[in-house]
Design an enzyme around this catalytic site. Structure first.
Site, PDB file in Angstrom:
ATOM      1  N   HIS A 162      -3.836  -4.759   0.831  1.00 38.62           N
ATOM      2  CA  HIS A 162      -3.373  -5.072   2.189  1.00 38.62           C
ATOM      3  C   HIS A 162      -3.538  -6.561   2.494  1.00 38.62           C
ATOM      4  O   HIS A 162      -4.547  -6.973   3.072  1.00 38.62           O
ATOM      5  CB  HIS A 162      -4.176  -4.275   3.223  1.00 38.62           C
ATOM      6  CG  HIS A 162      -3.792  -2.841   3.341  1.00 38.62           C
ATOM      7  ND1 HIS A 162      -2.738  -2.413   4.113  1.00 38.62           N
ATOM      8  CD2 HIS A 162      -4.326  -1.733   2.791  1.00 38.62           C
ATOM      9  CE1 HIS A 162      -2.643  -1.099   4.049  1.00 38.62           C
ATOM     10  NE2 HIS A 162      -3.585  -0.661   3.250  1.00 38.62           N
ATOM     11  N   CYS A 204       0.834  -1.207   0.000  1.00 37.84           N
ATOM     12  CA  CYS A 204       0.000   0.000   0.000  1.00 37.84           C
ATOM     13  C   CYS A 204       0.871   1.261   0.000  1.00 37.84           C
ATOM     14  O   CYS A 204       1.496   1.575  -1.003  1.00 37.84           O
ATOM     15  CB  CYS A 204      -1.006  -0.028   1.146  1.00 37.84           C
ATOM     16  SG  CYS A 204      -2.319   1.224   0.958  1.00 37.84           S
ATOM     17  N   GLU A 230      -2.178  -8.151   4.774  1.00 30.45           N
ATOM     18  CA  GLU A 230      -2.102  -8.315   6.237  1.00 30.45           C
ATOM     19  C   GLU A 230      -3.423  -8.021   6.938  1.00 30.45           C
ATOM     20  O   GLU A 230      -3.588  -8.349   8.118  1.00 30.45           O
ATOM     21  CB  GLU A 230      -0.990  -7.414   6.802  1.00 30.45           C
ATOM     22  CG  GLU A 230      -1.339  -5.951   7.001  1.00 30.45           C
ATOM     23  CD  GLU A 230      -1.312  -5.101   5.740  1.00 30.45           C
ATOM     24  OE1 GLU A 230      -1.337  -3.857   5.863  1.00 30.45           O
ATOM     25  OE2 GLU A 230      -1.280  -5.667   4.620  1.00 30.45           O
TER      26      GLU A 230
END
Length: 246
Positions: A192, A106, A194
């Site tokens: 993202h 990002c 994560e």
């Protein structure tokens, strides 16, 4: 010898996420451990360190690491402020050598683009938020083993064009530069991997309350927040990239 990964923390999570993970270093450590399991790698073969680059501006020595991972952030990748300028300079230092590899996520993806000299800035196409589909290029399909990637997004800033030296990995209707690859050197993704439903729900609720997201954007994102997504798959590809197993 374990794979030494330095996570450059570019932001602090909201309260619930910070309580559970400690910081984005903890969020990414959880992701990388899940990714290692998915490719049959023992998590003890990873030596993960965290460096706070916003206030403390801490950075690893390149001789002590094998890779740097630049996290996401609520901050603007295009801002002319000391800590971001320092991060861009460090990224350029890593790009100038050929042993230590870079992973950008990002904001980190955008910092890599800026370090390579292409324009980063605010998109006029609006927010991408929650689980979205990413169309993959031929190289992206080869890396990820599927035609489309489903991944959490949380951005309005973009890399406008692909640097000439990278291989494009994917695009979406609101962002043409969704991922970049230089074999054995750099891999980035605008999404993202994560993030999970709890992290994104907390972000959506906070940004709706703050007026950053209007009702329509918030409700649309919340409708998709629990959908299946490919974060662990992406993490496995990150690790294969570092291990020359792509």
């Amino acid at each position: 010898m374990p794979l030494r990964i330095a996570i450059l923390e570019c932001d602090t999570p909201l309260t619930n996420t910070r309580t559970k993970y400690g910081g984005y270093g903890g969020v990414f450590t959880t992701l990388l451990n899940a990714g290692s399991k998915s490719i049959g790698l023992d998590r003890h073969e990873l030596d993960i360190s965290t460096w706070e680059v916003v206030d403390k501006q801490e950075y690893p020595s390149l001789e002590d690491v094998d890779a740097v991972l630049i996290t996401g952030s609520r901050h603007n990748s295009f801002d002319d402020v000391p800590w971001i300028n320092r991060l861009v300079e460090f990224t350029q230092q890593v790009l100038a050598q050929d042993r230590v590899r870079i992973i950008g996520v990002c904001f980190g993806h955008q910092i890599v683009g800026r370090a390579m000299g292409v324009k980063v800035g605010r998109s006029d196409r609006g927010w991408e938020a929650s689980v979205c589909k990413m169309d993959l290029t031929a190289k992206g399909k080869e890396l990820f083993g599927k035609d489309k990637l489903r991944i959490h997004q949380m951005h309005k800033d973009i890399v406008f064009t692909y640097p000439p030296e990278v291989e494009p990995l994917g695009s979406s209707p609101r962002c043409e530069v969704q991922g970049m690859l230089i074999p054995k050197r750099v891999i980035t993704i605008q999404g993202h991997p994560e993030f999970n439903v709890e992290i994104v729900t907390e972000l959506l609720e906070a940004r709706h309350k703050q007026g950053i997201f209007d009702d329509k954007t918030y409700e649309d994102a919340m409708h998709r927040v629990g959908r299946e997504q490919d974060g662990v798959l992406v993490s496995g590809v990150f690790l294969k990239f570092l291990l020359d197993r792509l």
